[in-house]
Design an enzyme around this catalytic site. Structure first.
Site, PDB file in Angstrom:
ATOM      1  N   ASN A 205       0.825  -1.210   0.018  1.00  0.00           N
ATOM      2  CA  ASN A 205       0.134   0.161  -0.171  1.00  0.00           C
ATOM      3  C   ASN A 205       0.974   1.226  -0.122  1.00  0.00           C
ATOM      4  O   ASN A 205       1.988   1.222   0.430  1.00  0.00           O
ATOM      5  CB  ASN A 205      -0.844   0.087   1.201  1.00  0.00           C
ATOM      6  CG  ASN A 205      -2.117  -0.715   1.142  1.00  0.00           C
ATOM      7  OD1 ASN A 205      -2.546  -1.022   0.069  1.00  0.00           O
ATOM      8  ND2 ASN A 205      -2.478  -1.173   2.379  1.00  0.00           N
ATOM      9  N   ASP A 273      -5.429  -5.032   2.302  1.00  0.00           N
ATOM     10  CA  ASP A 273      -6.567  -5.852   2.363  1.00  0.00           C
ATOM     11  C   ASP A 273      -6.414  -7.382   1.966  1.00  0.00           C
ATOM     12  O   ASP A 273      -7.494  -8.198   2.423  1.00  0.00           O
ATOM     13  CB  ASP A 273      -7.595  -5.113   1.725  1.00  0.00           C
ATOM     14  CG  ASP A 273      -8.062  -3.747   2.474  1.00  0.00           C
ATOM     15  OD1 ASP A 273      -7.808  -3.737   3.561  1.00  0.00           O
ATOM     16  OD2 ASP A 273      -8.269  -2.790   1.613  1.00  0.00           O
ATOM     17  N   LYS A 283      11.234 -17.580  -7.853  1.00  0.00           N
ATOM     18  CA  LYS A 283      11.010 -16.293  -8.778  1.00  0.00           C
ATOM     19  C   LYS A 283      10.257 -16.625  -9.975  1.00  0.00           C
ATOM     20  O   LYS A 283      10.520 -17.690 -10.618  1.00  0.00           O
ATOM     21  CB  LYS A 283      12.405 -15.657  -9.029  1.00  0.00           C
ATOM     22  CG  LYS A 283      12.043 -14.605  -9.764  1.00  0.00           C
ATOM     23  CD  LYS A 283      13.320 -13.498 -10.232  1.00  0.00           C
ATOM     24  CE  LYS A 283      12.955 -12.489 -11.177  1.00  0.00           C
ATOM     25  NZ  LYS A 283      14.320 -11.873 -11.635  1.00  0.00           N
ATOM     26  N   PRO A 300      -6.854 -10.805   7.232  1.00  0.00           N
ATOM     27  CA  PRO A 300      -7.880 -10.467   8.400  1.00  0.00           C
ATOM     28  C   PRO A 300      -7.728  -9.078   8.719  1.00  0.00           C
ATOM     29  O   PRO A 300      -6.922  -8.589   8.439  1.00  0.00           O
ATOM     30  CB  PRO A 300      -7.425 -11.290   9.566  1.00  0.00           C
ATOM     31  CG  PRO A 300      -6.071 -11.639   9.100  1.00  0.00           C
ATOM     32  CD  PRO A 300      -5.792 -11.413   7.706  1.00  0.00           C
ATOM     33  N   ASP A 301      -8.743  -8.336   9.177  1.00  0.00           N
ATOM     34  CA  ASP A 301      -8.791  -7.174   9.726  1.00  0.00           C
ATOM     35  C   ASP A 301      -8.151  -7.000  10.985  1.00  0.00           C
ATOM     36  O   ASP A 301      -8.823  -7.620  12.095  1.00  0.00           O
ATOM     37  CB  ASP A 301     -10.195  -6.511   9.733  1.00  0.00           C
ATOM     38  CG  ASP A 301     -10.304  -5.043   9.880  1.00  0.00           C
ATOM     39  OD1 ASP A 301     -10.735  -4.234   8.977  1.00  0.00           O
ATOM     40  OD2 ASP A 301      -9.634  -4.435  11.007  1.00  0.00           O
ATOM     41  N   ILE A 302      -6.967  -6.567  11.347  1.00  0.00           N
ATOM     42  CA  ILE A 302      -6.352  -6.401  12.530  1.00  0.00           C
ATOM     43  C   ILE A 302      -7.259  -6.043  13.682  1.00  0.00           C
ATOM     44  O   ILE A 302      -7.409  -6.798  14.802  1.00  0.00           O
ATOM     45  CB  ILE A 302      -5.086  -5.813  12.367  1.00  0.00           C
ATOM     46  CG1 ILE A 302      -4.185  -6.600  11.316  1.00  0.00           C
ATOM     47  CG2 ILE A 302      -4.270  -5.753  13.798  1.00  0.00           C
ATOM     48  CD1 ILE A 302      -2.854  -6.132  11.188  1.00  0.00           C
ATOM     49  N   PHE A 319      -7.201   4.624  12.033  1.00  0.00           N
ATOM     50  CA  PHE A 319      -7.039   5.769  10.903  1.00  0.00           C
ATOM     51  C   PHE A 319      -8.150   5.437   9.879  1.00  0.00           C
ATOM     52  O   PHE A 319      -8.351   4.110   9.506  1.00  0.00           O
ATOM     53  CB  PHE A 319      -5.615   5.899  10.362  1.00  0.00           C
ATOM     54  CG  PHE A 319      -4.911   6.657  11.323  1.00  0.00           C
ATOM     55  CD1 PHE A 319      -4.579   8.263  10.801  1.00  0.00           C
ATOM     56  CD2 PHE A 319      -4.337   6.399  12.253  1.00  0.00           C
ATOM     57  CE1 PHE A 319      -3.721   9.069  11.636  1.00  0.00           C
ATOM     58  CE2 PHE A 319      -3.595   7.163  13.217  1.00  0.00           C
ATOM     59  CZ  PHE A 319      -3.180   8.685  12.686  1.00  0.00           C
ATOM     60  N   LYS A 333     -16.535   2.915   9.966  1.00  0.00           N
ATOM     61  CA  LYS A 333     -15.373   2.085  10.574  1.00  0.00           C
ATOM     62  C   LYS A 333     -15.246   2.118  12.126  1.00  0.00           C
ATOM     63  O   LYS A 333     -14.701   0.951  12.590  1.00  0.00           O
ATOM     64  CB  LYS A 333     -14.088   2.601   9.938  1.00  0.00           C
ATOM     65  CG  LYS A 333     -14.020   2.113   8.379  1.00  0.00           C
ATOM     66  CD  LYS A 333     -12.915   2.686   7.724  1.00  0.00           C
ATOM     67  CE  LYS A 333     -13.030   2.579   6.057  1.00  0.00           C
ATOM     68  NZ  LYS A 333     -12.132   2.919   5.324  1.00  0.00           N
ATOM     69  N   LYS A 337     -15.261  -1.532  13.661  1.00  0.00           N
ATOM     70  CA  LYS A 337     -13.653  -1.893  13.997  1.00  0.00           C
ATOM     71  C   LYS A 337     -13.755  -2.010  15.755  1.00  0.00           C
ATOM     72  O   LYS A 337     -12.532  -2.362  16.153  1.00  0.00           O
ATOM     73  CB  LYS A 337     -12.551  -1.285  13.500  1.00  0.00           C
ATOM     74  CG  LYS A 337     -12.572  -1.540  11.897  1.00  0.00           C
ATOM     75  CD  LYS A 337     -11.567  -0.602  11.289  1.00  0.00           C
ATOM     76  CE  LYS A 337     -11.630  -0.712   9.573  1.00  0.00           C
ATOM     77  NZ  LYS A 337     -10.753  -1.747   9.210  1.00  0.00           N
TER      78      LYS A 337
HETATM   79  O1  C5P Z   1     -10.914  -0.305   6.431  1.00  0.00           O
HETATM   80  P1  C5P Z   1      -9.763   0.480   6.327  1.00  0.00           P
HETATM   81  O2  C5P Z   1      -8.417  -0.135   5.686  1.00  0.00           O
HETATM   82  O3  C5P Z   1      -9.964   1.841   5.612  1.00  0.00           O
HETATM   83  O4  C5P Z   1      -9.277   0.787   7.876  1.00  0.00           O
HETATM   84  C1  C5P Z   1      -8.330   1.545   8.492  1.00  0.00           C
HETATM   85  C2  C5P Z   1      -8.192   1.166   9.661  1.00  0.00           C
HETATM   86  O5  C5P Z   1      -7.998  -0.012   9.770  1.00  0.00           O
HETATM   87  C3  C5P Z   1      -6.340   1.603  10.030  1.00  0.00           C
HETATM   88  O6  C5P Z   1      -6.605   2.002  11.337  1.00  0.00           O
HETATM   89  C4  C5P Z   1      -5.910   0.449   9.734  1.00  0.00           C
HETATM   90  O7  C5P Z   1      -4.702   0.319  10.397  1.00  0.00           O
HETATM   91  C5  C5P Z   1      -6.646  -0.757  10.190  1.00  0.00           C
HETATM   92  N1  C5P Z   1      -6.675  -1.729   9.386  1.00  0.00           N
HETATM   93  C6  C5P Z   1      -6.481  -3.327  10.224  1.00  0.00           C
HETATM   94  N2  C5P Z   1      -6.654  -4.295   9.576  1.00  0.00           N
HETATM   95  C7  C5P Z   1      -6.630  -4.572   8.226  1.00  0.00           C
HETATM   96  C8  C5P Z   1      -6.947  -3.229   7.465  1.00  0.00           C
HETATM   97  C9  C5P Z   1      -6.740  -2.077   8.086  1.00  0.00           C
HETATM   98  O8  C5P Z   1      -6.388  -3.189  11.408  1.00  0.00           O
HETATM   99  N3  C5P Z   1      -6.589  -5.338   7.630  1.00  0.00           N
END
Ligand code: C5P
Length: 400
Positions: A205, A273, A283, A300-302, A319, A333, A337
Site C-alpha cells: 500500500n 486488504d 522467482k 484479516p482485519d487486525i 485511521f 469504521k 472495528k
Molecule cells: O478499512 P480500512 O483499511 O480503511 O481501515 C483503516 C484502519 O483499520 C486503520 O487503522 C488500519 O490500520 C486498520 N486496518 C486493520 N486491518 C486491516 C486493514 C486496516 O487493522 N486488514
C-alpha cells in the site's frame, strides 16, 4: 547528583537570551557546560557563560593540551543528560539535518544518543525558506525536539515567525513539560504491509509511515512507554522499540502478542486488504504469455480481530484514509472495528496525507462531536490525537 546539561550556543543575536537560559538552569541546581561556535563568540563572550556556569567553555575541537586525556566531543556527548541548542541558526539546523560534523558542536551532536532540544532562531524569511522547513522536518523525523520559535519583532526590524522562544519558555519546555502519558503503554503500528508474491516481488500500500512515526515521537515526548510495530516505511525507525514485520499476518501476530500490555493502541499502519493466495517459493519467470493471474485472498482485519481481546480500560484508535464521504465512512469504521476513536483524512487533497509532512485529521468518537486538528505538522496532529486518546483513557479508568 545534579542533572548535567549541555548547552550549544550558535551565532545569532538571540545569544544574549541564552545567557539568561543558562542562568535559569544554574539557579535550578543543574550542572551546565556550554559549547559555543566561533560565530556565537562574536555575539557574547565565552567569559560570560564561564562566569555563570563556573565551567570552562568549549569552543575549539583542537585545543591542544587542554584536558588531553579526553576526546572532547565524544566525552561531552556521553556526559550530558540533556542537550539543548539555543539559539539554533539556520546553518546549524542544516548541518545537523545532513550529518555534517565540522566543528566541536556538530561533532558532539553525532555521538549524542538522545533527542536534542533545538530552539530555532532566525529572520522570518530564513525560517520560512523551504530548505529550512525541510531541514526542520528532517530533525523532527530523527526524533529531535524542536522548540517552536515565536512570532514578533525581530532584530532585523522585520516582524514574523523566527524569534527564539523566551528563556523561560525553553526552560519550561525542557524541564517542566507536562507528561500526560507517563505510566501508560502505547502501541503504534506504522507503514505499509508487504504481501509477498515470490522471493523478489510483493504487493503493498502507499504509506510513508510518517504519521505513525509522528505518533511514536509524540507519545514518547508526552511520557509514554512506546512500542512500534512497523511494516515498510520510508522514514527511519531507529531509536524506537520496534518490531519489524512484513505481511498483514505478521503484523496481526505482533500486535496480538503486545495487546495485553497496552493501554492505548494507535493503528496507523496501511494494512493490505489482500494477500497472495499461492506464494511462489521461486522467482516467477517471465514467459511469452501476455498475461498472468495472481489470485488474492482477504487478509484479516487486525482491529476486528483485536476487538474481542479488548479490555475495558483500553483505548483503541484507528485511521481512515478517505477519498469521499469522510464522515459516513469514518463513523462506519469506528463502529465496525470496535474503536474508541478514529482519525480520518481526506486523501483527495494533495497538500496533506501521503508522503507529506503535514496533515489535517478529523477525529471521530462516540464520545464527543468530531473535531479537526486543522492543517498542521504530522507531529502536532499526532499530539492532538494522543491528548484526546488520553482524555478517553482517563474517562474509562476513572481519572481525567
Ligand atoms: O478499512 P480500512 O483499511 O480503511 O481501515 C483503516 C484502519 O483499520 C486503520 O487503522 C488500519 O490500520 C486498520 N486496518 C486493520 N486491518 C486491516 C486493514 C486496516 O487493522 N486488514
Amino acid at each position: 547528583m545534579s542533572k548535567k546539561i549541555l548547552l550549544g550556543v550558535t551565532g545569532g543575536i538571540a545569544c544574549y537570551k541564552s545567557v539568561h537560559l543558562c542562568r535559569l538552569m544554574v539557579k535550578a541546581g543543574y550542572e551546565v557546560k556550554v559549547i559555543m561556535t566561533p560565530a556565537a563568540c562574536s555575539f557574547v563572550t565565552p567569559l560570560t557563560f564561564q562566569a555563570i556556569t563556573g565551567n570552562r567553555i568549549y569552543i575549539n575541537e583542537f585545543d591542544a593540551g587542554v584536558e588531553p586525556d579526553i576526546i572532547e566531543h565524544v566525552w561531552l556527548a556521553g556526559w550530558a543528560d540533556e542537550f539543548i541548542i539555543a539559539p539554533a541558526t539556520a546553518n546549524i539546523i542544516a548541518k545537523i539535518a545532513h550529518g555534517i560534523a565540522d566543528d566541536l558542536l556538530t561533532s558532539t551532536v553525532l555521538p549524542y544518543k538522545k533527542p536534542i532540544f533545538i530552539a530555532p532562531s532566525m529572520n522570518v524569511d530564513m525560517y520560512a525558506n523551504p530548505v529550512t522547513q525541510k531541514n526542520l522536518a528532517l530533525l523532527s523525523s530523527f526524533g529531535h525536539d524542536l522548540i517552536d520559535p515565536n512570532t514578533g519583532e525581530m532584530a532585523c526590524r522585520t516582524e514574523g515567525k523566527g524569534r527564539m522562544a523566551e528563556p523561560e519558555e525553553i526552560f519550561d519546555y525542557v524541564f517542566c513539560k507536562e507528561k500526560p502519558l507517563s505510566g501508560l503503554k502505547v502501541l503504534v503500528t506504522a507503514g505499509a504491509t508487504a504481501e509477498a508474491i515470490d522471493p523478489v516481488r510483493f504487493i503493498t500500500n502507499r504509506s510513508s509511515g510518517k504519521m505513525g512515526l509522528a505518533v511514536v515521537r509524540q507519545a514518547k515526548a508526552l511520557g509514554a512507554e512506546v512500542r512500534l510495530v512497523a511494516g515498510l516505511t520510508s522514514v527511519g525507525t531507529e531509536g524506537f522499540d520496534t518490531v519489524k514485520v512484513q505481511s498483514a499476518l505478521e503484523m496481526l501476530d505482533a500486535v496480538q502478542k503486545e495487546i495485553a500490555q497496552t493501554d492505548i493502541l494507535v493503528m496507523a499502519a496501511a494494512v493490505a486488504d489482500f494477500r497472495v493466495a499461492e506464494y511462489s517459493e521461486t522467482k516467477i519467470k517471465k514467459t511469452d504469455e501476455a498475461e498472468i493471474t495472481i489470485r488474492l485472498v482477504k487478509n484479516p482485519d487486525i482491529l476486528k480481530e483485536l476487538a474481542p481481546l479488548k479490555k475495558n480500560g483500553q483505548v483503541f484508535a484507528g485511521f481512515a484514509a478517505e477519498s469521499d464521504n469522510l464522515e459516513v465512512n469514518a463513523r462506519k469504521k469506528l463502529a465496525e472495528k470496535g474503536l474508541d476513536m478514529i482519525a480520518a483524512n481526506d486523501i483527495s487533497r494533495k497538500d496533506i496525507g501521503f508522503e507529506t509532512d503535514d496533515n489535517e485529521i478529523m477525529i471521530f468518537s462516540s464520545d464527543r462531536e468530531p473535531f479537526s486538528t486543522g492543517k498542521v505538522s504530522k507531529d502536532t496532529a499526532a499530539e492532538k490525537l494522543l491528548l484526546f486518546a488520553r482524555e478517553l483513557y482517563g474517562k474509562k479508568n476513572g481519572s481525567v
